[in-house]
Design a protein around this motif. Structure first.
Motif, PDB file in Angstrom:
ATOM      1  N   TYR A 149       0.803  -1.219   0.000  1.00  0.00           N
ATOM      2  CA  TYR A 149       0.000   0.000   0.000  1.00  0.00           C
ATOM      3  C   TYR A 149       0.839   1.273   0.000  1.00  0.00           C
ATOM      4  N   THR A 150       2.158   1.142   0.112  1.00  0.00           N
ATOM      5  CA  THR A 150       2.982   2.342   0.266  1.00  0.00           C
ATOM      6  C   THR A 150       4.088   2.466  -0.770  1.00  0.00           C
ATOM      7  N   LEU A 210      -8.603  -0.821   7.913  1.00  0.00           N
ATOM      8  CA  LEU A 210      -9.484   0.197   7.329  1.00  0.00           C
ATOM      9  C   LEU A 210     -10.947  -0.180   7.536  1.00  0.00           C
ATOM     10  N   ILE A 211     -11.301  -1.433   7.245  1.00  0.00           N
ATOM     11  CA  ILE A 211     -12.697  -1.892   7.386  1.00  0.00           C
ATOM     12  C   ILE A 211     -13.179  -1.723   8.824  1.00  0.00           C
ATOM     13  N   ILE A 219      -6.056   4.023  -0.904  1.00  0.00           N
ATOM     14  CA  ILE A 219      -4.797   4.384  -0.240  1.00  0.00           C
ATOM     15  C   ILE A 219      -4.989   5.650   0.603  1.00  0.00           C
ATOM     16  N   ARG A 220      -5.784   6.608   0.080  1.00  0.00           N
ATOM     17  CA  ARG A 220      -6.060   7.832   0.837  1.00  0.00           C
ATOM     18  C   ARG A 220      -6.821   7.519   2.122  1.00  0.00           C
ATOM     19  N   SER A 249      -5.788   8.221   5.939  1.00  0.00           N
ATOM     20  CA  SER A 249      -6.570   9.115   6.804  1.00  0.00           C
ATOM     21  C   SER A 249      -6.876   8.491   8.154  1.00  0.00           C
ATOM     22  N   TYR A 250      -6.956   7.174   8.215  1.00  0.00           N
ATOM     23  CA  TYR A 250      -7.226   6.487   9.484  1.00  0.00           C
ATOM     24  C   TYR A 250      -5.945   5.972  10.167  1.00  0.00           C
ATOM     25  N   ARG A 251      -4.813   6.366   9.628  1.00  0.00           N
ATOM     26  CA  ARG A 251      -3.499   6.032  10.215  1.00  0.00           C
ATOM     27  C   ARG A 251      -3.334   4.513  10.415  1.00  0.00           C
ATOM     28  N   VAL A 252      -3.893   3.758   9.487  1.00  0.00           N
ATOM     29  CA  VAL A 252      -3.820   2.300   9.571  1.00  0.00           C
ATOM     30  C   VAL A 252      -2.386   1.813   9.386  1.00  0.00           C
TER      31      VAL A 252
END
Length: 300
Positions: free
Chosen positions: A224-225, A251-252, A281-282, A286-289
């Protein structure tokens, strides 16, 4: 301070010796991969040229050296564990319908699935033939146990393929079976060869398991990065293959109902356009996962 300095020098010396041993493992991989059948020989040469980090045999070499073992048999076991690892990758690419591995076409992309299944089988059988030559049944028993767990991990992942309702506990168990158990086995095998006893075997096995878990969690995070050029495979590849790894599970668990619905629709419909990938990815950012996944790896 003197003790710390001496320990640092000792570790430096051990790592230097491991580097020399790893070169012997590399030579052993070339020899073991030779076959009288030209097709098998071509595939093995292709796999070897694809390279690899050799983390598993290196950890085995380090473990055996830390236990004071200096025998040549550790190089043979290093070849065995790397062949087992490569065999799993070959079979995984068929299961995942993957066409890129380490920045090159995968074996199944070049030779087709039928040939690749048999090539993976050949690698497994070669690895166990080499292990059997050592006539050390504790080594053989450990290798068989590792391989069974790795296959079980693959079956668990296949059973959950295409689902986003996987718990973090389930995903960590898959990581342990598919990746960490081989690292753990490498630590245990180093202690077995040195014959240092069950206490040290357990400690090195535990160390290897933690290393393997950290390795897999970071690998999941990189999906993801990182970029395709860096990874040698497409970004978000796991998600496109139907695999819910730690970042998407995180994320879920945190996203709004609408965001979860969007992610599920992309996942279920395989609608991985550039904009949809960027949005997933955004959301993860945003949730600092990713920070949480990295922290979990650091704990291991």
């Amino acid at each position: 301070m003197k003790t710390a300095s001496r320990a640092a020098r000792t570790l430096s010396d051990i790592l230097k010796l491991c580097d020399e041993d790893l070169q012997k493992v590399e030579a052993g991989l070339v020899l073991s991969a030779k076959s009288a059948l030209p097709l098998v020989d071509d595939i093995n040469k292709y796999l070897h040229k694809s390279g690899g980090k050799r983390f598993r045999p290196l950890f085995l070499l380090l473990s055996s050296r830390l236990c004071g073992f200096k025998g040549e048999s550790v190089m043979s076991v290093g070849v065995v564990v790397e062949l087992i690892h490569v065999a799993t990758l070959v079979h995984d690419d068929i299961i995942d319908d993957a066409y890129v591995r380490r920045g090159r076409p995968s074996v199944n992309a070049k030779w087709g699935n039928q040939v690749t299944v048999l090539a993976g089988d050949w690698l497994y059988m070669t690895s166990f033939a080499l292990a059997l030559e050592l006539r050390n049944f504790r080594v053989l028993d450990t290798l068989i146990g590792i391989t069974r767990k790795m296959v079980e991990g693959e079956l668990m992942q296949l059973e959950r393929s295409g689902r986003l309702d996987i718990s973090m506990e389930e995903q960590l168990e898959i990581c342990e079976r598919k990746t960490a158990d081989l690292f753990s086995g490498c630590g245990r095998l180093g202690a077995i060869l040195a014959d240092v006893g069950p206490k040290e075997e357990k400690r090195l096995a535990s160390c290897g398991r933690s290393l393997g878990m950290a390795f897999q969690l970071i690998d999941d995070l990189l999906d993801y990065t990182s970029s395709e050029d860096t990874l040698g495979k497409p970004v978000l590849k796991d998600l496109q293959e139907g695999k819910a790894t730690s970042p998407i599970i995180g994320l879920i668990q945190r996203a709004t109902k609408e965001e979860v619905q969007f992610t599920r629709e992309v996942f279920n419909q395989q609608d991985f356009t550039r904009s949809n990938k960027e949005e997933i990815i955004r959301l993860i950012g945003s949730y600092r996962v990713l920070e949480e996944c990295r922290h979990q790896a650091e704990k291991y």
